[in-house]
Enzyme design. Structure first.
Site, short mmCIF file in Angstrom:
data_model
loop_
_atom_site.label_atom_id
_atom_site.label_comp_id
_atom_site.label_asym_id
_atom_site.label_seq_id
_atom_site.Cartn_x
_atom_site.Cartn_y
_atom_site.Cartn_z
N LYS A 156 27.53 33.03 24.04
CA LYS A 156 28.57 33.85 23.41
C LYS A 156 29.59 32.95 22.67
O LYS A 156 29.57 31.73 22.83
CB LYS A 156 29.27 34.69 24.49
CG LYS A 156 28.36 35.76 25.11
CD LYS A 156 29.12 36.58 26.16
CE LYS A 156 28.26 37.70 26.73
NZ LYS A 156 29.01 38.50 27.74
N TYR A 161 25.65 46.48 22.42
CA TYR A 161 26.41 46.89 23.60
C TYR A 161 26.58 48.41 23.68
O TYR A 161 27.50 48.90 24.33
CB TYR A 161 27.77 46.20 23.62
CG TYR A 161 27.73 44.76 24.12
CD1 TYR A 161 27.13 44.44 25.35
CD2 TYR A 161 28.31 43.72 23.39
CE1 TYR A 161 27.10 43.13 25.81
CE2 TYR A 161 28.29 42.41 23.86
CZ TYR A 161 27.69 42.12 25.07
OH TYR A 161 27.67 40.83 25.54
N ASN A 179 32.60 35.23 29.67
CA ASN A 179 31.59 34.77 30.63
C ASN A 179 30.41 34.03 30.02
O ASN A 179 29.33 33.93 30.60
CB ASN A 179 31.14 35.92 31.54
CG ASN A 179 30.50 37.07 30.77
OD1 ASN A 179 30.26 36.95 29.57
ND2 ASN A 179 30.20 38.15 31.46
N HIS A 212 25.03 35.75 27.53
CA HIS A 212 24.39 37.06 27.70
C HIS A 212 22.92 36.85 28.03
O HIS A 212 22.28 35.95 27.48
CB HIS A 212 24.48 37.88 26.41
CG HIS A 212 23.63 39.12 26.46
ND1 HIS A 212 24.07 40.29 27.04
CD2 HIS A 212 22.34 39.34 26.08
CE1 HIS A 212 23.09 41.18 26.98
NE2 HIS A 212 22.03 40.64 26.41
N GLU A 268 16.44 44.32 22.91
CA GLU A 268 17.37 43.30 22.41
C GLU A 268 16.66 42.27 21.54
O GLU A 268 17.21 41.82 20.53
CB GLU A 268 18.10 42.63 23.58
CG GLU A 268 19.00 43.63 24.31
CD GLU A 268 19.77 43.02 25.47
OE1 GLU A 268 20.70 43.69 25.96
OE2 GLU A 268 19.45 41.89 25.91
P1 DAT Z 1 26.21 41.51 31.87
O1 DAT Z 1 26.73 40.72 30.69
O2 DAT Z 1 26.23 40.71 33.14
O3 DAT Z 1 24.88 42.16 31.59
P2 DAT Z 1 27.38 44.17 31.50
O4 DAT Z 1 26.17 44.50 30.71
O5 DAT Z 1 27.75 45.08 32.61
O6 DAT Z 1 27.27 42.70 32.12
O7 DAT Z 1 28.65 44.06 30.55
C1 DAT Z 1 28.54 43.42 29.28
C2 DAT Z 1 29.74 42.53 29.09
O8 DAT Z 1 30.93 43.30 29.04
C3 DAT Z 1 29.97 41.53 30.24
O9 DAT Z 1 29.23 40.34 30.04
C4 DAT Z 1 31.45 41.30 30.17
C5 DAT Z 1 31.99 42.62 29.67
N1 DAT Z 1 32.46 43.46 30.79
C6 DAT Z 1 31.69 44.14 31.67
N2 DAT Z 1 32.44 44.82 32.55
C7 DAT Z 1 33.72 44.57 32.22
C8 DAT Z 1 34.98 44.99 32.73
N3 DAT Z 1 35.07 45.80 33.78
N4 DAT Z 1 36.10 44.51 32.13
C9 DAT Z 1 36.02 43.69 31.07
N5 DAT Z 1 34.87 43.26 30.52
C10 DAT Z 1 33.73 43.70 31.08
MG MG Z 2 24.28 43.76 30.48
#
Ligand code: DAT
Ligand code: MG
Length: 152
Positions: free
Chosen positions: A11, A51, A114, A117, A129
């Site tokens: 990212k 997303y 974080n 991805h 994806e």
């Molecule tokens: P991942 O990236 O582990 O697949 P995800 O698909 O649930 O996680 O969410 C996509 C991204 O969105 C994640 O990398 C960081 C952000 N994110 C997820 N939950 C969040 C939250 N509660 N507050 C802020 N950012 C969040």
């Molecule tokens: Mg995810």
């Protein structure tokens, strides 16, 4: 062996912090095979598509703003159980809850920054994806010299 492909992306925070090489190295050394790679800037439309599952959630707009804020390094990695193995190597979604030794556990502190991805293990996620980011002719079929030593 159950060979599969998964979509991975360093990212904008990972790119800015100089972590592309470190992250690529981890997957390479694990034995996963790089079959596609692209240094690119994600536009608003692609961000919304990528997303889409999070549209409407309180963090969605911030997430789109972040993922479009600078270049990313998009990749496709192939190997045995590649989707789940990459998720394990990434750690939890929140770096604060990620174990040391995982990418997010070693390089992150904040949920919204974080570093990496990786496709989730839900059926069809990785394929969706990969198709979103890569054309077929950008994915290469080849053998790595160590494959006969990696797999029984
Ligand atoms: P991942 O990236 O582990 O697949 P995800 O698909 O649930 O996680 O969410 C996509 C991204 O969105 C994640 O990398 C960081 C952000 N994110 C997820 N939950 C969040 C939250 N509660 N507050 C802020 N950012 C969040
Ligand atoms: Mg995810």
């Amino acid at each position: 062996s159950d060979q599969e492909r998964t979509f991975v992306m360093v990212k904008p925070d990972g790119v800015q912090r100089g972590l592309i090489g470190e992250i690529v190295s981890r997957f390479e050394e694990r034995g996963l095979k790089l079959v596609g790679g692209k240094f690119m800037r994600i536009d608003e439309e692609l961000a919304h598509e990528h997303y889409g599952e999070h549209e409407g959630k309180p963090f969605f707009e911030g997430l789109v703003e972040f993922i479009t804020s600078g270049p990313v390094f998009a990749m496709v990695w192939e190997g045995q159980d590649a989707v789940a193995q990459v998720r394990t190597m990434m750690g939890e979604t929140d770096p604060a809850e990620s174990a040391p030794g995982t990418i997010r556990g070693d390089f992150g502190l904040d949920l919204g920054r974080n570093v990496i991805h990786g496709s989730d293990t839900e059926a069809g996620s990785a394929e969706r994806e990969i198709e979103l980011f890569f054309d077929d002719d950008e994915l290469l079929d080849y053998e790595r010299v160590d494959e006969t030593w990696l797999y029984e």
